[in-house]
Design a protein around this motif. Structure first.
Motif, PDB file in Angstrom:
ATOM      1  N   ARG A  92       0.687  -1.159  -0.058  1.00  0.00           N
ATOM      2  CA  ARG A  92       0.085   0.154   0.024  1.00  0.00           C
ATOM      3  C   ARG A  92       1.078   1.150  -0.083  1.00  0.00           C
ATOM      4  NH1 ARG A  92      -5.077   0.824   0.444  1.00  0.00           N
ATOM      5  NH2 ARG A  92      -5.850   2.719   1.264  1.00  0.00           N
ATOM      6  N   ASP A  93       1.945   1.222   0.887  1.00  0.00           N
ATOM      7  CA  ASP A  93       3.001   2.455   0.669  1.00  0.00           C
ATOM      8  C   ASP A  93       3.503   2.695  -0.796  1.00  0.00           C
ATOM      9  OD1 ASP A  93       2.438   2.576   3.477  1.00  0.00           O
ATOM     10  OD2 ASP A  93       4.108   1.500   4.124  1.00  0.00           O
ATOM     11  N   LEU A  94       3.956   1.514  -1.294  1.00  0.00           N
ATOM     12  CA  LEU A  94       4.488   1.941  -2.534  1.00  0.00           C
ATOM     13  C   LEU A  94       3.364   2.068  -3.588  1.00  0.00           C
ATOM     14  CD1 LEU A  94       6.734   1.293  -4.439  1.00  0.00           C
ATOM     15  CD2 LEU A  94       6.160  -1.056  -4.672  1.00  0.00           C
ATOM     16  N   LEU A  99       1.074   6.175  -7.312  1.00  0.00           N
ATOM     17  CA  LEU A  99      -0.158   6.994  -7.435  1.00  0.00           C
ATOM     18  C   LEU A  99       0.145   8.510  -7.370  1.00  0.00           C
ATOM     19  CD1 LEU A  99      -2.993   6.870  -8.390  1.00  0.00           C
ATOM     20  CD2 LEU A  99      -3.772   6.673  -5.889  1.00  0.00           C
ATOM     21  N   GLN A 100       0.834   8.761  -6.476  1.00  0.00           N
ATOM     22  CA  GLN A 100       1.177  10.379  -6.459  1.00  0.00           C
ATOM     23  C   GLN A 100       1.989  10.682  -7.464  1.00  0.00           C
ATOM     24  OE1 GLN A 100       3.549  10.926  -2.743  1.00  0.00           O
ATOM     25  NE2 GLN A 100       1.894   9.710  -1.703  1.00  0.00           N
ATOM     26  N   GLN A 101       3.219   9.789  -8.141  1.00  0.00           N
ATOM     27  CA  GLN A 101       3.610   9.985  -9.277  1.00  0.00           C
ATOM     28  C   GLN A 101       3.016  10.197 -10.638  1.00  0.00           C
ATOM     29  OE1 GLN A 101       6.729  11.516  -8.824  1.00  0.00           O
ATOM     30  NE2 GLN A 101       6.196  11.127  -6.899  1.00  0.00           N
ATOM     31  N   VAL A 232       2.093  20.982  -1.281  1.00  0.00           N
ATOM     32  CA  VAL A 232       1.886  19.394  -1.496  1.00  0.00           C
ATOM     33  C   VAL A 232       0.814  18.897  -0.271  1.00  0.00           C
ATOM     34  CG1 VAL A 232       3.021  16.988  -1.040  1.00  0.00           C
ATOM     35  CG2 VAL A 232       4.289  18.938  -2.576  1.00  0.00           C
ATOM     36  N   PHE A 233      -0.429  18.093  -0.699  1.00  0.00           N
ATOM     37  CA  PHE A 233      -1.138  17.841   0.096  1.00  0.00           C
ATOM     38  C   PHE A 233      -1.134  16.323   0.445  1.00  0.00           C
ATOM     39  CE2 PHE A 233      -3.077  17.271  -3.858  1.00  0.00           C
ATOM     40  CZ  PHE A 233      -3.885  16.039  -3.819  1.00  0.00           C
ATOM     41  N   TRP A 234      -0.421  15.559  -0.463  1.00  0.00           N
ATOM     42  CA  TRP A 234      -0.313  14.004  -0.116  1.00  0.00           C
ATOM     43  C   TRP A 234       1.280  13.635  -0.457  1.00  0.00           C
ATOM     44  CZ3 TRP A 234      -2.678   9.579  -3.552  1.00  0.00           C
ATOM     45  CH2 TRP A 234      -2.536   8.478  -3.076  1.00  0.00           C
ATOM     46  N   GLY A 235       1.754  13.410   0.553  1.00  0.00           N
ATOM     47  CA  GLY A 235       3.046  12.756   0.358  1.00  0.00           C
ATOM     48  C   GLY A 235       3.956  13.644   1.020  1.00  0.00           C
ATOM     49  N   ASP A 236       5.524  13.140   0.557  1.00  0.00           N
ATOM     50  CA  ASP A 236       6.428  14.060   1.091  1.00  0.00           C
ATOM     51  C   ASP A 236       6.969  15.072   0.141  1.00  0.00           C
ATOM     52  OD1 ASP A 236       8.860  14.992   2.378  1.00  0.00           O
ATOM     53  OD2 ASP A 236       9.949  13.092   2.796  1.00  0.00           O
ATOM     54  N   PRO A 237       7.079  16.413   0.552  1.00  0.00           N
ATOM     55  CA  PRO A 237       7.572  17.130  -0.460  1.00  0.00           C
ATOM     56  C   PRO A 237       8.632  17.159  -0.904  1.00  0.00           C
ATOM     57  CG  PRO A 237       6.240  18.289   1.473  1.00  0.00           C
ATOM     58  CD  PRO A 237       6.550  16.880   1.833  1.00  0.00           C
ATOM     59  N   LEU A 242       2.306  14.710  -4.240  1.00  0.00           N
ATOM     60  CA  LEU A 242       1.497  15.211  -4.960  1.00  0.00           C
ATOM     61  C   LEU A 242       0.888  16.649  -4.511  1.00  0.00           C
ATOM     62  CD1 LEU A 242      -0.951  14.646  -7.373  1.00  0.00           C
ATOM     63  CD2 LEU A 242      -2.224  13.771  -5.624  1.00  0.00           C
ATOM     64  N   HIS A 243       0.713  17.611  -5.652  1.00  0.00           N
ATOM     65  CA  HIS A 243       0.544  19.030  -5.452  1.00  0.00           C
ATOM     66  C   HIS A 243      -0.693  19.404  -5.648  1.00  0.00           C
ATOM     67  CE1 HIS A 243       1.204  19.682  -9.330  1.00  0.00           C
ATOM     68  NE2 HIS A 243       2.583  19.260  -9.101  1.00  0.00           N
ATOM     69  N   ILE A 244      -1.275  20.583  -5.430  1.00  0.00           N
ATOM     70  CA  ILE A 244      -2.677  20.904  -5.729  1.00  0.00           C
ATOM     71  C   ILE A 244      -3.013  21.307  -7.216  1.00  0.00           C
ATOM     72  CG2 ILE A 244      -2.995  21.952  -3.320  1.00  0.00           C
ATOM     73  CD1 ILE A 244      -2.726  24.580  -4.736  1.00  0.00           C
ATOM     74  N   GLY A 245      -1.784  21.138  -7.910  1.00  0.00           N
ATOM     75  CA  GLY A 245      -2.087  21.385  -9.422  1.00  0.00           C
ATOM     76  C   GLY A 245      -3.160  20.430  -9.955  1.00  0.00           C
ATOM     77  N   ILE A 246      -3.346  19.157  -9.435  1.00  0.00           N
ATOM     78  CA  ILE A 246      -4.154  18.282 -10.121  1.00  0.00           C
ATOM     79  C   ILE A 246      -5.497  18.863  -9.895  1.00  0.00           C
ATOM     80  CG2 ILE A 246      -4.544  17.004  -7.741  1.00  0.00           C
ATOM     81  CD1 ILE A 246      -4.692  15.357 -11.352  1.00  0.00           C
TER      82      ILE A 246
END
Length: 255
Positions: A92-94, A99-101, A232-237, A242-246
């Motif tokens: 799940r971590d991987l 998914l972030q990338q 960044v709202f999800w993951g390690d900056p 993942l940033h708010i650009g999505i």
């Protein structure tokens, strides 16, 4: 005396006299294709995607590899299995990292696809999305790496607006050529793609005007200052979470 009319005009006139709607004839191949896709709804893109997977599987099979295991690896690389509750532990971590990338990469692709789709709806083949994206990226990186003392929100907005204007200007070159001398937009936008790439290679290459100031032996840009980066709202900056650009891309799709 009435002047003779072409058969198509006479048929349209007859339909109008009979009170029937006159079908609008698309002026360009892109407009006709857009009308065809709109008429098919979601069926056409779904069938297109299935056909692409089928042909891709055939290509993998022809080089002696297993298409099923190949598509399984692609699926795992997307990280989409993270959404399923039975994915636990290290898997799940991987999956979360993958998914972030995936979503980070998808964000500029969505926006670039919108640029192509907008021109397509207008009856033009914009094959220059890559070049417009490259030019916008160059300007965004330059704005983001300069003006270090500017407030963060203002800096981000300025970088986004500058990138949009730069990409629009690059697309406008092909538009101006088509409007003034009738240059085919397919040819001009493809050529502008390569022009943008070579401009970027020059600007960020060794000795280029936008090459980084610290390590002159490495052909890269200066780092974008911290305040000019999207939150960044999800993951390690540090690991490019993942940033708010999505969300900006999704709002653009809705609009």
């Amino acid at each position: 005396m009435n002047e003779p009319r072409e058969p198509a005009e006479a048929e349209a006139g007859g339909q109008a006299l009979a009170g029937e709607p006159v079908a609008e004839v698309a002026a360009t191949p892109a407009a006709r294709m857009a009308a065809y896709i709109r008429g098919g709804g979601v069926v056409v893109p779904v069938l297109t995607a299935l056909l692409a997977f089928l042909l891709g599987g055939v290509a993998v099979l022809l080089v002696g590899k297993d298409p099923i295991s190949t598509y399984e690896a692609i699926w795992k690389g997307t990280g989409l299995q993270w959404v399923f509750p039975w994915t636990t532990g290290e898997d799940r971590d991987l999956a979360a990292l993958n998914l972030q990338q995936t979503l980070i990469i998808a964000t500029p692709l969505i926006l670039t696809g919108l640029a192509v789709a907008f021109a397509f709806r207008a009856g033009l083949f914009n094959i220059g999305g890559q070049g417009q994206y490259v030019v916008g990226s160059i300007v965004a990186v330059w704005v983001g790496s300069e003006f270090a003392g500017m407030p963060g929100f203002l800096h981000i907005v300025l970088a986004i607006l500058a990138a949009c204007l730069a990409g629009a200007f690059w697309a406008g070159i092909a538009g101006a050529l088509k409007a003034t001398v009738g240059a085919n937009e397919v040819v001009s936008t493809i050529m502008l793609n390569w022009t943008a790439i070579f401009i970027g290679l020059y600007l960020f290459g060794l000795g280029g005007p936008l090459q980084n100031d610290r390590e002159r032996s490495i052909p890269v840009s200066n780092d974008v200052v911290e305040d000019a980066r999207l939150p960044v709202f999800w993951g390690d900056p540090i690991l490019q979470g993942l940033h708010i650009g999505i969300f900006i891309a999704l709002v653009a799709v809705v609009l």
